[in-house]
Motif scaffolding. Structure first.
Motif, PDB file in Angstrom:
ATOM      1  N   LYS A 289       0.873  -1.174   0.000  1.00  0.00           N
ATOM      2  CA  LYS A 289       0.000   0.000   0.000  1.00  0.00           C
ATOM      3  C   LYS A 289       0.910   1.224   0.000  1.00  0.00           C
ATOM      4  N   VAL A 290       0.364   2.345  -0.433  1.00  0.00           N
ATOM      5  CA  VAL A 290       1.158   3.583  -0.540  1.00  0.00           C
ATOM      6  C   VAL A 290       0.589   4.622   0.416  1.00  0.00           C
ATOM      7  N   ASN A 291       1.480   5.199   1.205  1.00  0.00           N
ATOM      8  CA  ASN A 291       1.143   6.301   2.104  1.00  0.00           C
ATOM      9  C   ASN A 291       1.680   7.579   1.482  1.00  0.00           C
ATOM     10  N   ALA A 310      -1.312  17.365  -8.418  1.00  0.00           N
ATOM     11  CA  ALA A 310      -0.300  16.307  -8.577  1.00  0.00           C
ATOM     12  C   ALA A 310      -0.590  15.146  -7.641  1.00  0.00           C
ATOM     13  N   THR A 311      -0.932  15.471  -6.396  1.00  0.00           N
ATOM     14  CA  THR A 311      -1.247  14.417  -5.425  1.00  0.00           C
ATOM     15  C   THR A 311      -2.480  13.639  -5.877  1.00  0.00           C
ATOM     16  N   ASP A 312      -3.498  14.348  -6.355  1.00  0.00           N
ATOM     17  CA  ASP A 312      -4.720  13.681  -6.830  1.00  0.00           C
ATOM     18  C   ASP A 312      -4.433  12.775  -8.027  1.00  0.00           C
ATOM     19  N   THR A 313      -3.514  13.203  -8.883  1.00  0.00           N
ATOM     20  CA  THR A 313      -3.156  12.392 -10.052  1.00  0.00           C
ATOM     21  C   THR A 313      -2.501  11.089  -9.603  1.00  0.00           C
ATOM     22  N   TYR A 314      -1.639  11.179  -8.591  1.00  0.00           N
ATOM     23  CA  TYR A 314      -1.045   9.971  -7.999  1.00  0.00           C
ATOM     24  C   TYR A 314      -2.144   9.050  -7.463  1.00  0.00           C
ATOM     25  N   ILE A 315      -3.055   9.628  -6.672  1.00  0.00           N
ATOM     26  CA  ILE A 315      -4.125   8.823  -6.054  1.00  0.00           C
ATOM     27  C   ILE A 315      -4.947   8.113  -7.119  1.00  0.00           C
ATOM     28  N   ASN A 316      -5.355   8.851  -8.160  1.00  0.00           N
ATOM     29  CA  ASN A 316      -6.186   8.267  -9.219  1.00  0.00           C
ATOM     30  C   ASN A 316      -5.472   7.133  -9.935  1.00  0.00           C
ATOM     31  N   GLU A 319      -5.236   4.081  -7.534  1.00  0.00           N
ATOM     32  CA  GLU A 319      -6.552   3.442  -7.369  1.00  0.00           C
ATOM     33  C   GLU A 319      -6.989   2.721  -8.637  1.00  0.00           C
ATOM     34  N   ARG A 320      -6.675   3.320  -9.778  1.00  0.00           N
ATOM     35  CA  ARG A 320      -7.021   2.697 -11.064  1.00  0.00           C
ATOM     36  C   ARG A 320      -6.323   1.351 -11.219  1.00  0.00           C
ATOM     37  N   ASN A 321      -5.158   1.240 -10.623  1.00  0.00           N
ATOM     38  CA  ASN A 321      -4.392  -0.018 -10.691  1.00  0.00           C
ATOM     39  C   ASN A 321      -4.599  -0.895  -9.447  1.00  0.00           C
ATOM     40  N   ARG A 322      -5.631  -0.542  -8.672  1.00  0.00           N
ATOM     41  CA  ARG A 322      -6.024  -1.315  -7.484  1.00  0.00           C
ATOM     42  C   ARG A 322      -4.900  -1.433  -6.456  1.00  0.00           C
ATOM     43  N   ILE A 323      -4.158  -0.354  -6.314  1.00  0.00           N
ATOM     44  CA  ILE A 323      -3.105  -0.284  -5.294  1.00  0.00           C
ATOM     45  C   ILE A 323      -3.643   0.584  -4.149  1.00  0.00           C
ATOM     46  N   PRO A 324      -3.790   0.023  -2.940  1.00  0.00           N
ATOM     47  CA  PRO A 324      -4.334   0.812  -1.820  1.00  0.00           C
ATOM     48  C   PRO A 324      -3.473   2.057  -1.556  1.00  0.00           C
TER      49      PRO A 324
END
Length: 346
Positions: A289-291, A310-316, A319-324
């Motif tokens: 998982k990524v913090n 930039a942070t939101d782009t990382y999150i999306n 999540e798109r790749n099913r990484i918590p």
């Protein structure tokens, strides 16, 4: 003649039993003293009231209890508490109590200063002065547990080795401290509530797996591109990503426990599409998982917090790749207690 006193907490229970036998006393005295030192947290031999005065005087002559002392305590507006902890030789380290709605976490130090050279971290500027002993790490946890009960009316629930220092560069003492913290004769805390965070020392990560540790592992990654990681963390030239990846695969194969990647996003450093793609790819090697951590400036402005976009782009992408993925907001910034800010400023 002056007796060179030994640190009594460097002795195991068996060694204490042997000591008492050697002076013609009963071996079980060793059990009693061990309980006072660890379960009851005695600071002096005088407190050991179920032991005769004569025996206590003998201990006083031969041994010392090198207990820490909370030199100063700062409270943040968000409830975070930072301790400046004075060690027996006068050196200072810092530890932090982080309270949230669901848990109270102790963030403890493992070295005075740090062995590594992460450019974004205030602690790295102190350089390493020495490793902490197991009892010094243990004492930080006890002090924070007491403060958690006093100020937040609940016991400590979690421990993270994310304070000053690189825990895996003080491997033996960190593991001994965890042994004491999790022992029923110590604090009796579950190892599942403990996380050791490393900047990534492949050889020692493999050793953790071989030693069958039961606690969790977090890795300060910050970039999955070798050149960028070297810019952020120069020591990474010696511990390349390929070796780190291999060690983490080994860890998971041995322990079957997910890894947490700690990751700060900085403006102009690791906020581009190629950085995001590289992280997503790195996350596919081992269950993880990524913090995403909010950056806390340390005065010179070389590193600046990335935009929310930039942070939101990382999150999306994660999540798109099913990484918590979770975003960790900073706590205790107003008292320099947040991630990367521990630097003994006082």
């Amino acid at each position: 003649m002056k007796v060179d006193k030994k640190d009594i907490r460097a002795l195991s229970k068996e060694e204490l039993r042997t000591f008492f036998e050697s002076i013609g006393d009963k071996a079980f005295r060793g059990n009693q003293v061990y309980e006072w030192l660890w379960s009851k947290g005695a600071h002096t031999f005088e407190e050991m009231t179920n032991i005769s005065k004569e025996t206590r005087a003998h201990l006083e002559t031969n041994f010392v209890i090198n207990h820490i002392e909370v030199d100063s305590l700062q409270k943040s507006s968000d409830g975070t508490i930072k301790n400046a902890v004075k060690l027996h030789d006068g050196l200072i380290v810092e530890s932090v109590l982080i309270p949230t709605a669901k848990r109270t976490t102790a963030c403890v130090s493992s070295q005075v200063g740090c062995s590594l050279d992460c450019k974004f971290c205030a602690t790295s500027r102190l350089k390493r002065m020495r490793n902490l002993n197991p009892d010094e790490i243990y004492d930080q946890v006890v002090a924070i547990d007491n403060e958690s009960r006093l100020y937040h009316d609940r016991p400590l629930s979690n421990i993270v080795f994310m304070g000053m220092g690189e825990p895996l560069m003080n491997y033996k003492n960190v593991l001994l401290s965890i042994e004491k913290i999790t022992s029923e004769e110590g604090l009796g805390m579950s190892p599942k509530r403990i996380t050791v965070s490393t900047s990534g020392v492949p050889k020692m990560i493999k050793k953790l797996a071989d030693d069958e540790v039961k606690f969790h592992l977090a890795v300060s990654l910050h970039s999955a591109i070798q050149e960028t990681r070297e810019q952020i963390m120069p020591f990474a030239k010696s511990f390349v990503l390929e070796d780190l990846r291999e060690s983490l695969e080994y860890w998971y194969e041995k322990t079957e426990r997910k890894i947490t990647y700690e990751y700060i996003v900085w403006k102009g450093i690791n906020d581009k599409k190629e950085d995001i793609d590289a992280l997503v790819q790195f996350c596919k090697y081992v269950p993880c998982k990524v913090n995403l951590i909010e950056y806390n400036p340390i005065d010179d402005g070389e590193f600046q917090k990335a935009s929310e976009t930039a942070t939101d782009t990382y999150i999306n992408a994660l999540e798109r790749n099913r990484i918590p993925v979770t975003v960790r907001r900073s706590r205790g910034k107003d008292i320099d207690a947040a991630c990367g800010q521990l630097a003994n400023k006082q």
